[in-house]
Scaffold this motif. Structure first.
Motif, PDB file in Angstrom:
ATOM      1  N   LEU A   1       0.812  -1.218   0.000  1.00  0.00           N
ATOM      2  CA  LEU A   1       0.000   0.000   0.000  1.00  0.00           C
ATOM      3  C   LEU A   1       0.848   1.273   0.000  1.00  0.00           C
ATOM      4  CD1 LEU A   1      -2.997  -1.229   2.112  1.00  0.00           C
ATOM      5  CD2 LEU A   1      -3.036  -0.498  -0.255  1.00  0.00           C
ATOM      6  N   LEU A   2       2.096   1.146  -0.399  1.00  0.00           N
ATOM      7  CA  LEU A   2       2.885   2.364  -0.631  1.00  0.00           C
ATOM      8  C   LEU A   2       2.328   3.043  -1.876  1.00  0.00           C
ATOM      9  CD1 LEU A   2       6.506   1.138   0.132  1.00  0.00           C
ATOM     10  CD2 LEU A   2       5.040   2.596   1.553  1.00  0.00           C
ATOM     11  N   THR A   3       2.850   4.237  -2.194  1.00  0.00           N
ATOM     12  CA  THR A   3       2.281   4.979  -3.328  1.00  0.00           C
ATOM     13  C   THR A   3       2.472   4.212  -4.645  1.00  0.00           C
ATOM     14  OG1 THR A   3       4.346   6.168  -3.458  1.00  0.00           O
ATOM     15  CG2 THR A   3       2.547   7.250  -2.297  1.00  0.00           C
ATOM     16  N   ARG A   4       1.648   4.579  -5.626  1.00  0.00           N
ATOM     17  CA  ARG A   4       1.607   3.830  -6.890  1.00  0.00           C
ATOM     18  C   ARG A   4       2.957   3.796  -7.605  1.00  0.00           C
ATOM     19  NH1 ARG A   4      -4.272   6.044  -8.952  1.00  0.00           N
ATOM     20  NH2 ARG A   4      -5.417   4.694  -7.538  1.00  0.00           N
ATOM     21  N   ASP A   5       3.669   4.929  -7.588  1.00  0.00           N
ATOM     22  CA  ASP A   5       4.953   4.939  -8.294  1.00  0.00           C
ATOM     23  C   ASP A   5       5.938   3.994  -7.625  1.00  0.00           C
ATOM     24  OD1 ASP A   5       5.001   6.601  -6.079  1.00  0.00           O
ATOM     25  OD2 ASP A   5       6.364   8.067  -6.961  1.00  0.00           O
ATOM     26  N   VAL A   6       5.914   3.952  -6.296  1.00  0.00           N
ATOM     27  CA  VAL A   6       6.867   3.100  -5.579  1.00  0.00           C
ATOM     28  C   VAL A   6       6.532   1.623  -5.802  1.00  0.00           C
ATOM     29  CG1 VAL A   6       7.775   2.497  -3.292  1.00  0.00           C
ATOM     30  CG2 VAL A   6       7.266   4.881  -3.838  1.00  0.00           C
ATOM     31  N   VAL A   7       5.240   1.283  -5.715  1.00  0.00           N
ATOM     32  CA  VAL A   7       4.859  -0.124  -5.917  1.00  0.00           C
ATOM     33  C   VAL A   7       5.148  -0.537  -7.367  1.00  0.00           C
ATOM     34  CG1 VAL A   7       2.990  -1.818  -5.772  1.00  0.00           C
ATOM     35  CG2 VAL A   7       3.134   0.004  -4.078  1.00  0.00           C
ATOM     36  N   SER A   8       4.846   0.368  -8.331  1.00  0.00           N
ATOM     37  CA  SER A   8       5.142   0.063  -9.742  1.00  0.00           C
ATOM     38  C   SER A   8       6.629  -0.200  -9.930  1.00  0.00           C
ATOM     39  CB  SER A   8       4.735   1.224 -10.659  1.00  0.00           C
ATOM     40  OG  SER A   8       3.344   1.373 -10.660  1.00  0.00           O
ATOM     41  N   ALA A   9       7.456   0.671  -9.344  1.00  0.00           N
ATOM     42  CA  ALA A   9       8.904   0.511  -9.484  1.00  0.00           C
ATOM     43  C   ALA A   9       9.337  -0.813  -8.851  1.00  0.00           C
ATOM     44  CB  ALA A   9       9.635   1.685  -8.829  1.00  0.00           C
ATOM     45  N   GLY A  10       8.715  -1.166  -7.722  1.00  0.00           N
ATOM     46  CA  GLY A  10       9.026  -2.431  -7.055  1.00  0.00           C
ATOM     47  C   GLY A  10       8.735  -3.622  -7.961  1.00  0.00           C
ATOM     48  N   GLU A  11       7.616  -3.566  -8.652  1.00  0.00           N
ATOM     49  CA  GLU A  11       7.248  -4.681  -9.555  1.00  0.00           C
ATOM     50  C   GLU A  11       8.246  -4.812 -10.702  1.00  0.00           C
ATOM     51  OE1 GLU A  11       3.289  -3.812 -10.864  1.00  0.00           O
ATOM     52  OE2 GLU A  11       2.464  -4.227  -8.878  1.00  0.00           O
ATOM     53  N   LEU A  12       8.644  -3.649 -11.236  1.00  0.00           N
ATOM     54  CA  LEU A  12       9.547  -3.686 -12.390  1.00  0.00           C
ATOM     55  C   LEU A  12      10.891  -4.320 -12.038  1.00  0.00           C
ATOM     56  CD1 LEU A  12       8.674  -0.235 -14.030  1.00  0.00           C
ATOM     57  CD2 LEU A  12       7.986  -2.507 -14.803  1.00  0.00           C
ATOM     58  N   GLU A  13      11.202  -4.363 -10.731  1.00  0.00           N
ATOM     59  CA  GLU A  13      12.467  -4.990 -10.311  1.00  0.00           C
ATOM     60  C   GLU A  13      12.353  -6.509 -10.161  1.00  0.00           C
ATOM     61  OE1 GLU A  13      13.663  -3.115  -6.696  1.00  0.00           O
ATOM     62  OE2 GLU A  13      13.779  -1.164  -7.690  1.00  0.00           O
ATOM     63  N   GLN A  14      11.140  -7.052 -10.205  1.00  0.00           N
ATOM     64  CA  GLN A  14      10.976  -8.495  -9.996  1.00  0.00           C
ATOM     65  C   GLN A  14      11.230  -9.273 -11.292  1.00  0.00           C
ATOM     66  OE1 GLN A  14      10.510  -9.222  -6.710  1.00  0.00           O
ATOM     67  NE2 GLN A  14      10.638  -6.981  -6.656  1.00  0.00           N
ATOM     68  N   THR A  15      11.402 -10.566 -11.152  1.00  0.00           N
ATOM     69  CA  THR A  15      11.572 -11.443 -12.310  1.00  0.00           C
ATOM     70  C   THR A  15      10.444 -11.195 -13.316  1.00  0.00           C
ATOM     71  OG1 THR A  15      12.387 -13.117 -10.796  1.00  0.00           O
ATOM     72  CG2 THR A  15      11.754 -13.884 -13.005  1.00  0.00           C
ATOM     73  N   GLY A  16      10.799 -10.885 -14.544  1.00  0.00           N
ATOM     74  CA  GLY A  16       9.799 -10.686 -15.595  1.00  0.00           C
ATOM     75  C   GLY A  16       9.055  -9.369 -15.494  1.00  0.00           C
ATOM     76  N   SER A  17       9.390  -8.518 -14.512  1.00  0.00           N
ATOM     77  CA  SER A  17       8.740  -7.205 -14.316  1.00  0.00           C
ATOM     78  C   SER A  17       7.234  -7.314 -14.096  1.00  0.00           C
ATOM     79  CB  SER A  17       9.017  -6.267 -15.499  1.00  0.00           C
ATOM     80  OG  SER A  17      10.387  -6.079 -15.652  1.00  0.00           O
ATOM     81  N   TYR A  18       6.779  -8.355 -13.404  1.00  0.00           N
ATOM     82  CA  TYR A  18       5.365  -8.482 -13.087  1.00  0.00           C
ATOM     83  C   TYR A  18       5.221  -9.075 -11.690  1.00  0.00           C
ATOM     84  CZ  TYR A  18       6.149 -13.389 -14.354  1.00  0.00           C
ATOM     85  OH  TYR A  18       6.633 -14.664 -14.421  1.00  0.00           O
TER      86      TYR A  18
END
Ligand code: ADP
Length: 711
Positions: free
Chosen positions: A538-555
């Motif tokens: 539940l952090l802000t949208r930009d932070v969570v989006s950036a977090g996802e992009l760092e994961q395997t496959g960016s999802y």
């Protein structure tokens, strides 16, 4: 409606099979007047239970409607009674989707020796067509007599009766039932209960009339609701084939030359451009203040991006919060918004929004659109997001109620009418030029309110300001193309924060469908392909989006349970659209997602313990933890970031006056909603778009009304 046929409930799938039979058998017996009666359970059994070695040797061919045209299946049954050769053809299928699926389906058919095929994901229509055509072939190979589709008498178009076809729409099955006489479609009933409210549902309501008028399935899909429209037209084709129609007779002939448009002058007090949330709010408010309003909407329907808002409206110190014992303050609302926006926001605009938010909630109460359900949303310190009581998406809910009010007040909404430029006289904005289906308009007014929304669906503008976002999917509605920004710039308006474009972290990529923040607010977690949480969800949208992009496959996967589904209506749409994966156990869910089951089970157990302790020592999440995830079945949706909100736009002051490049208000021009910049800074927090449209829609109306009155 006249209803004579028996194609209902369990017979529905058979209708499709019989449609295919039309292509095989062509001319045949007369259909009984008033409907077609079918007893064909054996065909159904053949579709589901074709068994190796049990067929009559021979070659069987059948066709069915695919995505682009007919798909043909030919089966050869050898002397041993097994299917020895299969050919699947479909020259009109989209080469890279349906076309690519054809050889795969051919292999599946040979392997399973049955029409019950797994299909190819992403090529649903082609897969269904192959299933249908193969079903008919197998039924024939089983020695079943396939009922014949009748031929109309003489030159007639149809065999009179009532016929039903089904097809997939955006959210689920669409059913079209037509009643035909010898040469006319007399009645049409379309049902599609799962289509997106105010987008697809609009097509369901509108297309019937168009079909009756055109007496043909060859009509244009409704802009913005193409998937639903095409589903309707495919189901209609099936129903007409059942009625004995030769569809090639409907093929479009040369386009008639478009009649010349006339020029028309109109007068009013205030022209409002864009019937989204901000525009409709302003239109209602200004009409209530006694002004004559014209509301222009370039699409055939209202709602814009507002329809897609699923969470709710942030508001502080509201009567609902007080009644529910929730402590909150305007001050905290301002600080949360500034912090969420990385302090790039215009604090004066944020203050106006926060201070007037409770009054906005009261105003919504007064027009019959209450938002009583208060909960947490990302970036908010307190429970502040206000949503409809029944858990439905806030946007569709508000649009429906705004439209009711607009009807009640008799406001002139001109649909399919696009504002093309602002009219100025001696430095003042005094009207709008617009183009409708039949006329070019010059609309003279004392004031103009821009409420055209953002530019999330204008790739050119997006890439112009943010080259890094080239090719990113967008959640924006089709009409959201930055027109207002361009028109305002032409009369000297200044732009602010134009490169601030928000990615939303939970967008299903195949459908661009946004998974509302409320899913996380109500307790869902995000896990990566390794089955582990990686962030405070539940952090802000930009932070969570950036977090996802760092994961395997960016999802990532968003995971929730049945209790959460039961409490949030929006989830029904995700399920009916087919984007959810579900299982009775966490391990079962993990297997479907190709995640290590033990890891996912441990992640869930750990999370549930954090919920019990009200403490997340790993990522510090401290909201949306009222309930754990323990009630099966369990669900997952694969998500990644998508373009969601263009936070920059036209510069306005606290009175919603548009400011020019010299810092001066442009007389007569006001703006509200996503077309403006400054309210959200570098990141908009969930619930603030609706707060923005309601509060600034009313501020713009108030200022325009005063301006008209010379105040
Ligand atoms: P907001 O949230 O700011 O109210 P929305 O996206 O909900 O914005 O709505 C904006 C509306 O403006 C959409 O319905 C869109 O189709 C409409 N619109 C955009 N450009 C024009 C235009 N040039 N003329 C008329 N309507 C427009």
């Amino acid at each position: 409606m006249k209803k004579g046929n028996l194609f209902e409930g369990g017979f529905r799938s058979l209708v499709a099979v019989i449609v295919s039979a039309a292509f095989v058998l062509g001319a045949g017996t007369m259909m009984p007047e008033g409907g077609y009666v079918l007893d064909n359970n054996k065909v159904d059994a053949a579709v589901n239970e074709g068994a190796t070695g049990s067929f009559i040797p021979g070659t069987y061919t059948s066709q069915a409607n695919g995505f682009g045209g007919p798909v043909e299946v030919t089966l050869t049954v050898g002397d041993g009674g097994g299917i020895t050769e299969v050919s699947v053809k479909g020259a009109s299928e989209t080469p890279e989707i349906g076309g690519a699926a054809l050889p795969v389906l051919q292999d599946q058919l040979l392997k399973t020796q049955s029409a019950e095929l797994d299909g190819v994901s992403g090529a649903t229509f082609t897969s269904d067509a192959v299933r249908k055509a193969a079903g008919v072939c197998i039924a024939q190979a089983n020695g079943e007599e396939i009922p014949e589709i009748p031929t109309p008498e003489g030159d007639n178009l149809y065999v009179p009766g009532t016929y039903t076809g089904t097809s997939k729409g955006f959210g689920g099955d669409i059913e079209v039932t037509v009643t035909v006489s010898e040469n006319a479609i007399e009645d049409i009933q379309i049902t599609g209960d799962h289509e997106t409210e105010n987008i697809g549902s609009f097509a369901v309501d509108m297309l019937g009339e168009k079909i009756l008028e055109a007496q043909s399935p060859e009509i244009d899909a409704l802009t913005g609701a193409t998937v639903t429209s095409n589903g309707i037209l495919r189901a209609l084709n099936d129903a007409l084939v059942l009625a004995g129609a030769d569809l090639t007779r409907f093929a479009k002939t040369e386009e008639a030359a478009a009649p010349l448009k006339k020029y028309e002058d109109l007068d009013c007090d205030i022209v409002i451009i864009g019937a989204g949330g901000a525009g409709m709010t302003a239109a209602i408010d200004a009409t209530q203040a006694g002004k004559k309003v014209i509301l222009l909407e370039k699409m055939p329907y209202a709602g814009g991006n507002t329809t897609k808002a699923t969470g709710g409206m942030n508001a502080a110190e509201t009567h609902y919060q007080k009644e529910q014992g929730i402590e909150d303050s305007v001050e905290t609302f301002i600080e949360d918004t500034m912090k969420g926006g990385h302090d790039l926001n215009n604090r004066d605009l944020v203050t106006v929004m926060a201070k007037n938010s409770a009054a906005g909630i009261d105003w919504l109460d007064s027009i019959g659109a209450p938002l009583p359900k208060v909960s947490f949303s990302g970036g908010a310190t307190n429970k502040r997001i206000h949503a409809p009581e029944d858990g439905s998406g806030v946007g569709a809910y508000l649009v429906t109620r705004f439209l009711n009010k607009i009807d009640e007040l008799g406001i002139n909404v001109m649909y399919n009418t696009k504002a093309t430029s602002l009219i100025t006289l001696e430095g003042k904005v005094v009207g709008v030029k617009a183009e409708g289906p039949d006329a070019y308009y010059t609309i003279n007014a004392k004031a103009v309110i821009l409420a055209t929304g953002g530019f999330g669906n204008n790739q050119e503008m997006i890439v112009n300001y943010r080259n890094d976002l080239l090719g990113t999917v967008t959640t924006s509605a089709p009409g959201i193309t930055g027109d207002g920004i361009e028109m305002a710039e032409e009369v000297g308006a200044d732009l602010v924060d134009i490169e601030q474009i928000q990615l939303h972290p939970t967008v299903e990529q195949g459908t661009s469908m946004l998974i509302t923040e409320s899913v996380r607010g109500d307790g869902a977690i995000l896990v990566n392909q390794e089955g582990k949480r990686f962030i405070n969800e539940l952090l802000t949208r930009d932070v969570v989006s950036a977090g996802e992009l760092e994961q395997t496959g960016s999802y990532a996967y968003i995971i929730f349970d049945q209790r959460l589904r039961d409490g949030l209506k929006a989830i029904e749409k995700y399920v009916s659209t087919g984007i959810t994966v579900q299982a009775d156990t966490i391990e079962g869910l993990a297997e479907q997602l190709d995640i290590d089951p033990a890891t996912l089970a441990e992640t869930l157990a750990t999370w549930n313990q954090y919920v019990a302790d009200k403490k997340d020592p790993e990522f510090g999440r401290d909201t949306g933890m009222d309930n754990d995830l323990s009630q099966p079945p369990y669900y997952a949706i694969k998500i990644a970031p998508g373009i969601h909100h263009t936070m920059g736009g036209v510069r306005i002051d606290t009175k919603a006056q548009v400011i020019d490049t010299n810092g001066k208000p442009i007389p007569g021009l006001f703006a509200a909603g996503e077309v403006t910049g400054g309210v959200h800074g570098g990141n908009r927090i969930g619930g603030n778009a609706v707060a923005d449209i309601v509060v600034f829609g009313r501020v713009a109306s108030d200022s325009a009304v005063k301006y008209c009155d010379g105040k």
